[in-house]
Scaffold this motif. Structure first.
Motif, PDB file in Angstrom:
ATOM      1  N   ILE A  36      50.261 125.631  56.457  1.00 49.06           N
ATOM      2  CA  ILE A  36      49.914 126.644  55.459  1.00 49.06           C
ATOM      3  C   ILE A  36      50.989 127.724  55.397  1.00 49.06           C
ATOM      4  CG2 ILE A  36      48.260 128.489  54.948  1.00 49.06           C
ATOM      5  CD1 ILE A  36      46.090 126.568  56.080  1.00 49.06           C
ATOM      6  N   TRP A  37      51.488 128.157  56.545  1.00 48.44           N
ATOM      7  CA  TRP A  37      52.526 129.183  56.581  1.00 48.44           C
ATOM      8  C   TRP A  37      53.808 128.699  55.906  1.00 48.44           C
ATOM      9  CZ3 TRP A  37      52.964 134.133  57.017  1.00 48.44           C
ATOM     10  CH2 TRP A  37      54.207 134.704  57.274  1.00 48.44           C
ATOM     11  N   LYS A  38      54.207 127.455  56.184  1.00 51.28           N
ATOM     12  CA  LYS A  38      55.430 126.920  55.571  1.00 51.28           C
ATOM     13  C   LYS A  38      55.265 126.793  54.058  1.00 51.28           C
ATOM     14  CE  LYS A  38      57.186 124.363  59.524  1.00 51.28           C
ATOM     15  NZ  LYS A  38      57.506 123.040  60.057  1.00 51.28           N
ATOM     16  N   LEU A  39      54.105 126.341  53.606  1.00 52.28           N
ATOM     17  CA  LEU A  39      53.869 126.229  52.167  1.00 52.28           C
ATOM     18  C   LEU A  39      53.843 127.610  51.513  1.00 52.28           C
ATOM     19  CD1 LEU A  39      51.194 123.395  52.065  1.00 52.28           C
ATOM     20  CD2 LEU A  39      53.580 123.251  51.368  1.00 52.28           C
ATOM     21  N   TYR A  40      53.255 128.582  52.175  1.00 49.49           N
ATOM     22  CA  TYR A  40      53.221 129.946  51.646  1.00 49.49           C
ATOM     23  C   TYR A  40      54.640 130.494  51.495  1.00 49.49           C
ATOM     24  CZ  TYR A  40      52.632 134.995  51.532  1.00 49.49           C
ATOM     25  OH  TYR A  40      52.716 136.310  51.210  1.00 49.49           O
ATOM     26  N   LYS A  41      55.457 130.312  52.539  1.00 53.31           N
ATOM     27  CA  LYS A  41      56.831 130.820  52.489  1.00 53.31           C
ATOM     28  C   LYS A  41      57.643 130.131  51.386  1.00 53.31           C
ATOM     29  CE  LYS A  41      58.624 132.994  55.667  1.00 53.31           C
ATOM     30  NZ  LYS A  41      59.102 134.344  55.700  1.00 53.31           N
ATOM     31  N   LYS A  42      57.363 128.848  51.171  1.00 52.43           N
ATOM     32  CA  LYS A  42      58.139 128.090  50.189  1.00 52.43           C
ATOM     33  C   LYS A  42      57.750 128.456  48.762  1.00 52.43           C
ATOM     34  CE  LYS A  42      59.567 123.438  49.030  1.00 52.43           C
ATOM     35  NZ  LYS A  42      59.519 122.019  49.387  1.00 52.43           N
ATOM     36  N   PHE A  43      56.453 128.655  48.493  1.00 59.54           N
ATOM     37  CA  PHE A  43      55.979 128.804  47.133  1.00 59.54           C
ATOM     38  C   PHE A  43      55.520 130.221  46.785  1.00 59.54           C
ATOM     39  CE2 PHE A  43      55.170 124.230  47.925  1.00 59.54           C
ATOM     40  CZ  PHE A  43      56.028 123.738  46.964  1.00 59.54           C
ATOM     41  N   LYS A  44      55.759 131.187  47.635  1.00 58.77           N
ATOM     42  CA  LYS A  44      55.300 132.534  47.310  1.00 58.77           C
ATOM     43  C   LYS A  44      56.089 133.079  46.120  1.00 58.77           C
ATOM     44  CE  LYS A  44      58.270 135.222  50.337  1.00 58.77           C
ATOM     45  NZ  LYS A  44      58.321 136.192  51.407  1.00 58.77           N
ATOM     46  N   LEU A  45      55.418 133.938  45.368  1.00 56.24           N
ATOM     47  CA  LEU A  45      56.052 134.516  44.184  1.00 56.24           C
ATOM     48  C   LEU A  45      57.010 135.617  44.592  1.00 56.24           C
ATOM     49  CD1 LEU A  45      52.932 134.785  41.886  1.00 56.24           C
ATOM     50  CD2 LEU A  45      54.741 133.087  41.789  1.00 56.24           C
ATOM     51  N   LYS A  46      58.182 135.612  43.986  1.00 51.14           N
ATOM     52  CA  LYS A  46      59.164 136.647  44.266  1.00 51.14           C
ATOM     53  C   LYS A  46      58.894 137.810  43.314  1.00 51.14           C
ATOM     54  CE  LYS A  46      62.621 133.564  46.022  1.00 51.14           C
ATOM     55  NZ  LYS A  46      63.985 133.116  45.968  1.00 51.14           N
ATOM     56  N   ARG A  47      58.855 139.011  43.866  1.00 52.58           N
ATOM     57  CA  ARG A  47      58.566 140.190  43.050  1.00 52.58           C
ATOM     58  C   ARG A  47      59.794 141.034  42.872  1.00 52.58           C
ATOM     59  NH1 ARG A  47      52.633 141.786  45.346  1.00 52.58           N
ATOM     60  NH2 ARG A  47      51.892 139.680  45.290  1.00 52.58           N
TER      61      ARG A  47
END
Length: 86
Positions: free
Chosen positions: A75-86
């Protein structure tokens, strides 16, 4: 039969063919038994977390803990990969 075909065949008599057939059957049965044994080990139920006496089973806890830890990392790796850049 030609002479070339006779030279290629290692079997000269029916007995040698039958012996080879029996040997191959034994090998196939041995391999089949080994495959069955390994597949039973692969698909066994995991150890329960609690024993019948109410004590915690360490093997069950380790397996569950490893699964939870692996899930958190995924979950952490997927979050880091697909998080929205602000």
């Amino acid at each position: 039969m030609t002479e070339d075909m006779q030279n290629l065949s290692p079997y000269k008599t029916l007995e040698s063919i039958q012996d080879r057939k029996l040997q191959l059957r034994k090998e196939i049965r041995r391999d089949n038994d080994q495959i069955n044994k390994l597949s039973k080990q692969l698909f066994t139920k995991p150890a329960p977390l609690m024993t019948k006496r109410g004590k915690l089973n360490v093997n069950g806890l380790m397996a569950t803990g490893a699964g939870v830890f692996d899930s958190i990392l995924l979950i952490w790796k997927l979050y880091k990969k697909f998080k929205l850049k602000r």
